[in-house]
Design an enzyme around this catalytic site. Structure first.
Site, PDB file in Angstrom:
ATOM      1  N   HIS A 121       0.691  -1.176  -0.017  1.00  0.00           N
ATOM      2  CA  HIS A 121      -0.069   0.125   0.074  1.00  0.00           C
ATOM      3  C   HIS A 121       0.851   1.315  -0.251  1.00  0.00           C
ATOM      4  O   HIS A 121       0.247   2.239  -0.225  1.00  0.00           O
ATOM      5  CB  HIS A 121      -0.787   0.069   1.287  1.00  0.00           C
ATOM      6  CG  HIS A 121      -1.802  -1.066   1.385  1.00  0.00           C
ATOM      7  ND1 HIS A 121      -2.915  -1.471   0.397  1.00  0.00           N
ATOM      8  CD2 HIS A 121      -1.773  -2.255   2.073  1.00  0.00           C
ATOM      9  CE1 HIS A 121      -3.394  -2.547   0.770  1.00  0.00           C
ATOM     10  NE2 HIS A 121      -3.086  -2.961   1.804  1.00  0.00           N
TER      11      HIS A 121
ATOM     12  N   HIS B 227       5.857   6.858   6.361  1.00  0.00           N
ATOM     13  CA  HIS B 227       5.676   6.135   4.899  1.00  0.00           C
ATOM     14  C   HIS B 227       5.208   7.327   3.782  1.00  0.00           C
ATOM     15  O   HIS B 227       4.871   8.442   4.243  1.00  0.00           O
ATOM     16  CB  HIS B 227       4.529   5.035   5.138  1.00  0.00           C
ATOM     17  CG  HIS B 227       3.165   5.786   5.627  1.00  0.00           C
ATOM     18  ND1 HIS B 227       2.938   5.731   6.778  1.00  0.00           N
ATOM     19  CD2 HIS B 227       2.316   6.379   5.183  1.00  0.00           C
ATOM     20  CE1 HIS B 227       1.811   6.403   7.032  1.00  0.00           C
ATOM     21  NE2 HIS B 227       1.313   6.710   5.904  1.00  0.00           N
TER      22      HIS B 227
ATOM     23  N   HIS C  25       2.857   8.821   0.461  1.00  0.00           N
ATOM     24  CA  HIS C  25       1.771   8.870  -0.790  1.00  0.00           C
ATOM     25  C   HIS C  25       2.121   9.617  -1.838  1.00  0.00           C
ATOM     26  O   HIS C  25       2.499  10.622  -1.678  1.00  0.00           O
ATOM     27  CB  HIS C  25       0.365   9.336   0.142  1.00  0.00           C
ATOM     28  CG  HIS C  25       0.066   8.717   1.317  1.00  0.00           C
ATOM     29  ND1 HIS C  25      -0.995   7.553   1.324  1.00  0.00           N
ATOM     30  CD2 HIS C  25       0.410   8.823   2.500  1.00  0.00           C
ATOM     31  CE1 HIS C  25      -1.255   7.167   2.696  1.00  0.00           C
ATOM     32  NE2 HIS C  25      -0.310   7.733   3.295  1.00  0.00           N
TER      33      HIS C  25
ATOM     34  N   HIS D 183       4.184  10.674   5.523  1.00  0.00           N
ATOM     35  CA  HIS D 183       3.508  10.915   6.906  1.00  0.00           C
ATOM     36  C   HIS D 183       4.557  10.086   8.223  1.00  0.00           C
ATOM     37  O   HIS D 183       4.913   9.252   7.947  1.00  0.00           O
ATOM     38  CB  HIS D 183       2.318   9.980   6.688  1.00  0.00           C
ATOM     39  CG  HIS D 183       1.257  10.642   6.037  1.00  0.00           C
ATOM     40  ND1 HIS D 183       0.041   9.879   5.401  1.00  0.00           N
ATOM     41  CD2 HIS D 183       0.936  11.934   5.783  1.00  0.00           C
ATOM     42  CE1 HIS D 183      -0.645  10.759   4.856  1.00  0.00           C
ATOM     43  NE2 HIS D 183      -0.191  12.057   5.162  1.00  0.00           N
TER      44      HIS D 183
ATOM     45  N   THR E 144      -5.672   7.310   7.269  1.00  0.00           N
ATOM     46  CA  THR E 144      -6.027   7.527   6.001  1.00  0.00           C
ATOM     47  C   THR E 144      -6.165   6.322   5.311  1.00  0.00           C
ATOM     48  O   THR E 144      -6.297   6.181   4.107  1.00  0.00           O
ATOM     49  CB  THR E 144      -5.364   8.443   5.080  1.00  0.00           C
ATOM     50  OG1 THR E 144      -4.017   7.963   5.029  1.00  0.00           O
ATOM     51  CG2 THR E 144      -5.238   9.782   5.748  1.00  0.00           C
ATOM     52  N   THR E 145      -6.017   5.014   6.184  1.00  0.00           N
ATOM     53  CA  THR E 145      -6.141   3.977   5.666  1.00  0.00           C
ATOM     54  C   THR E 145      -7.001   2.775   6.701  1.00  0.00           C
ATOM     55  O   THR E 145      -7.233   3.227   7.840  1.00  0.00           O
ATOM     56  CB  THR E 145      -4.883   3.052   5.332  1.00  0.00           C
ATOM     57  OG1 THR E 145      -4.104   3.130   6.801  1.00  0.00           O
ATOM     58  CG2 THR E 145      -3.746   3.683   4.476  1.00  0.00           C
TER      59      THR E 145
HETATM   60 ZN   LIG Z   1      -0.317   7.784   5.443  1.00  0.00          ZN
END
Ligand SMILES: [Zn+2]
Length: 301
Positions: free
Chosen positions: A85, A113, A115, A132, A217-218
């Site tokens: 992801h 991580h 995005h 993030h 957000t996941t």
């Molecule tokens: Zn994130």
């Protein structure tokens, strides 16, 4: 210790494996796809993230500066994984701790991580990349406990703007992406020990930021996150971002984007925190202070 860590990681991957059937629409291939329903709080929550941040209508606030401890340490054995992801970093030498600002506790970094295409937008502008830095409130012993409480997590979001000059910090990550990009390497960690990265290399000036109460957000989209989205952005080249887009998720398909669509603000406040040290805001701050003194002075006349 290592055995226990590996066992916990294996258990977590197993647990995640079962609930792992969520993903992002491949908008690079088909821009008409609608964003999928992830279920639970992701669909029913009222304090969800990300959001569009409107710099004009956000409230203005002033706090003491954020204090960062150990963020400038070059990490000797940072572990990077493609988790299907995102690209995630963990395994810090020491505790990286943020305190100060409006925070009531210390928060320690758990993982970092990325995005590609930013999740947060500022004034409706979507940036090429967002980092993030996920922190856990140190009053809770682990992530699962912290995820049960609304002050459990703090995420610092850093947006990256397109630039012709490569970002040297990001390059230390990009140069290892080829080792984790294939679907067959999902959850197989590689070490970034050759060109040692300090998280500070990826941070902008920390004086000015937006803060609001939101969520992961996941999935499971837990509403336990204090968000700090830095208003100053950092540079990244399109070529660097392109290499993130070549990461494969399950079935060997490219993860061309991994951002969640914007969520409703509902009745939440977004506060723009202005530090006292930075140029233009500093002047505004002094001016505001002078006006307050002036008004206060008049009261005594
Ligand atoms: Zn994130």
């Amino acid at each position: 210790m290592h055995f226990i860590t590996s066992w916990v990681l294996a258990f977590c991957s197993l647990a995640l494996g079962r609930a792992n059937d969520w993903g992002y629409p491949d908008w690079e291939t088909d821009s008409t796809l609608s964003f999928p329903k992830w279920g639970g709080l992701c669909d029913s929550g009222t304090r969800q993230s990300p959001i569009n941040i409107n710099a004009i209508t956000s409230l203005k606030g002033e706090f003491d500066p954020l204090k960062l401890k150990n963020y400038d340490d070059p990490q000797s054995d940072l572990q990077m994984v493609n988790n299907g992801h995102s690209i995630q970093l963990s395994g810090f030498d020491d505790d990286l701790i943020v305190s100060g600002g409006g925070l009531l506790s210390d928060y320690v970094v758990e993982q970092v991580h990325f995005h590609w295409w930013s999740e947060h937008t500022i004034n409706d502008i979507r940036y090429p990349l967002e980092m993030h830095i996920v922190h856990r409130n140190t009053i809770y012993p682990n992530m699962s406990m912290a995820s049960e409480f609304k002050d459990g997590l703090l995420v610092i979001g850093v947006l990256f703007h397109a630039s012709p000059t490569p970002n040297q910090g990001i390059e230390k990550i990009v140069e290892h992406l080829k080792d984790v990009k294939n679907a067959s390497n999902i959850n197989n960690a590689v070490s970034l020990k050759i060109n040692k990265l300090a998280i500070m290399e990826l941070l902008p000036n920390m004086d000015n930021y937006f803060t609001y109460a939101g969520s992961l957000t996941t999935p499971n989209c837990a509403e336990v996150v204090t968000w700090i989205v830095m208003s100053e952005t950092r540079p990244v080249t399109f070529d660097q971002v392109k290499q993130f887009k070549e990461i494969e998720h399950e079935e060997g398909k490219q993860l061309t984007n991994n951002y969640r669509e914007n969520q409703s603000l509902n009745d939440r406040a977004v506060v723009f925190v202005m530090g006292q040290k930075s140029g233009a805001s500093g002047v505004t701050g002094s001016l505001a202070l002078s006006l307050i003194v002036l008004v206060a002075g008049q009261k005594f006349l």
